[in-house]
Design a protein around this motif. Structure first.
Motif, mmCIF file in Angstrom:
data_model
loop_
_atom_site.group_PDB
_atom_site.id
_atom_site.type_symbol
_atom_site.label_atom_id
_atom_site.label_comp_id
_atom_site.label_asym_id
_atom_site.label_seq_id
_atom_site.Cartn_x
_atom_site.Cartn_y
_atom_site.Cartn_z
ATOM 1 N N UNK A 1 21.928 -3.337 -12.142
ATOM 2 C CA UNK A 1 21.085 -4.506 -12.072
ATOM 3 C C UNK A 1 19.658 -4.048 -11.741
ATOM 4 N N UNK A 2 18.693 -4.702 -12.345
ATOM 5 C CA UNK A 2 17.305 -4.359 -12.087
ATOM 6 C C UNK A 2 16.853 -4.942 -10.749
ATOM 7 N N UNK A 3 16.424 -4.067 -9.873
ATOM 8 C CA UNK A 3 15.924 -4.485 -8.570
ATOM 9 C C UNK A 3 14.574 -5.173 -8.750
ATOM 10 N N UNK A 4 14.268 -6.167 -7.921
ATOM 11 C CA UNK A 4 12.941 -6.780 -7.996
ATOM 12 C C UNK A 4 11.868 -5.776 -7.571
ATOM 13 N N UNK A 5 10.716 -5.852 -8.235
ATOM 14 C CA UNK A 5 9.611 -4.932 -7.952
ATOM 15 C C UNK A 5 8.297 -5.698 -7.944
ATOM 16 N N UNK A 6 7.455 -5.391 -6.982
ATOM 17 C CA UNK A 6 6.083 -5.899 -6.939
ATOM 18 C C UNK A 6 5.245 -4.852 -6.217
ATOM 19 N N UNK A 7 4.438 -4.118 -6.972
ATOM 20 C CA UNK A 7 3.625 -3.048 -6.386
ATOM 21 C C UNK A 7 2.218 -3.508 -6.043
ATOM 22 N N UNK A 8 1.962 -4.819 -6.108
ATOM 23 C CA UNK A 8 0.589 -5.314 -5.944
ATOM 24 C C UNK A 8 -0.058 -4.916 -4.620
ATOM 25 N N UNK A 9 0.703 -4.734 -3.557
ATOM 26 C CA UNK A 9 0.119 -4.339 -2.282
ATOM 27 C C UNK A 9 0.493 -2.935 -1.844
ATOM 28 N N UNK A 10 1.100 -2.161 -2.738
ATOM 29 C CA UNK A 10 1.600 -0.834 -2.377
ATOM 30 C C UNK A 10 0.485 0.207 -2.381
ATOM 31 N N UNK A 11 0.507 1.059 -1.379
ATOM 32 C CA UNK A 11 -0.469 2.147 -1.257
ATOM 33 C C UNK A 11 0.278 3.325 -0.643
ATOM 34 N N UNK A 12 0.443 4.396 -1.420
ATOM 35 C CA UNK A 12 1.134 5.593 -0.953
ATOM 36 C C UNK A 12 0.207 6.793 -1.068
ATOM 37 N N UNK A 13 0.317 7.709 -0.132
ATOM 38 C CA UNK A 13 -0.485 8.934 -0.175
ATOM 39 C C UNK A 13 0.414 10.147 -0.168
ATOM 40 N N UNK A 14 0.005 11.166 -0.902
ATOM 41 C CA UNK A 14 0.628 12.477 -0.875
ATOM 42 C C UNK A 14 -0.493 13.460 -0.527
ATOM 43 N N UNK A 15 -0.208 14.744 -0.412
ATOM 44 C CA UNK A 15 -1.301 15.672 -0.109
ATOM 45 C C UNK A 15 -2.466 15.613 -1.091
ATOM 46 N N UNK A 16 -2.188 15.380 -2.388
ATOM 47 C CA UNK A 16 -3.269 15.393 -3.384
ATOM 48 C C UNK A 16 -3.520 14.072 -4.086
ATOM 49 N N UNK A 17 -2.660 13.074 -3.862
ATOM 50 C CA UNK A 17 -2.738 11.839 -4.646
ATOM 51 C C UNK A 17 -2.750 10.595 -3.781
ATOM 52 N N UNK A 18 -3.322 9.547 -4.359
ATOM 53 C CA UNK A 18 -3.174 8.184 -3.859
ATOM 54 C C UNK A 18 -2.483 7.412 -4.980
#
Length: 190
Positions: A1-18
């Motif tokens: 089943x497809x899980x609901x997704x909403x990335x409108x407020x998501x902010x993730x950081x890695x060592x080199x990326x946002x």
């Protein structure tokens, strides 16, 4: 089943990326990599021929709320996208489990630097630890060695062979891989 997704407020950081939601101000960066020959073909679409074409896709990214921009920390340039797409080709053994398909594109100038595994791993952790996904899938064309390598680095396991219709009008043979939430690692025999 497809899980609901909403990335409108998501902010993730890695060592080199946002990793963050797309904005219309990203149009020039998006067009710069989406218009390069060889980039879109890895995902089944032709290089963008105009800014208007990129703007239409960018508008769909923003409206869909399921695709993140990959921004380099060093210069704030957007160099790719990472989406949580609807899952299409699963078997009955996954009934009752929720997940999505991981889809991604990276600017050609940044291939081979480990940026996509870095960004994708941050999204995978978020999907499992925050969103409560049971699994993620990843599908790539058999000839796409770059995506096969990303898949391997991310710890996905082969699930089955599939076919995909591309936006280029071709039918491609694909490998579909799966990665389960760690809670399933010991009990899942898929």
């Amino acid at each position: 089943m497809n899980a609901p997704v909403d990335v409108s407020g998501l902010y993730l950081e890695t060592p080199r990326l946002i990793l963050r939601p797309w904005q219309m101000t990203d149009l020039e960066d998006f067009y710069a990599y989406a218009s390069v020959d060889g980039v879109g073909q890895m995902a089944g679409w032709k290089p963008h021929e105009s800014r208007a074409e990129s703007q239409a896709v960018l508008s769909a990214f923003i409206a869909g709320n399921r695709t993140l921009a990959l921004e380099l920390k060093e210069n704030r340039q957007v160099i790719g996208s990472l989406g949580l797409e609807p899952v299409q080709q699963l078997g009955p053994e996954l009934d009752g489990l929720k997940g999505r398909e991981l889809g991604y594109v990276l600017a050609k100038a940044h291939w081979g630097k480990g940026l996509m595994p870095e960004g994708a791993e941050a999204v995978i952790r978020h999907c499992f630890s925050v969103l409560g996904f049971d699994f993620l899938t990843l599908e790539y064309f058999l000839w796409n060695r770059q995506s096969a390598r990303v898949c391997e680095k991310l710890g996905f396991r082969f699930y089955r062979r599939t076919q995909a219709e591309t936006q280029l009008g071709a039918t491609e043979q694909c490998n579909l891989h799966i990665r389960f939430h760690p809670k399933y690692d010991e009990v899942t025999n898929v």
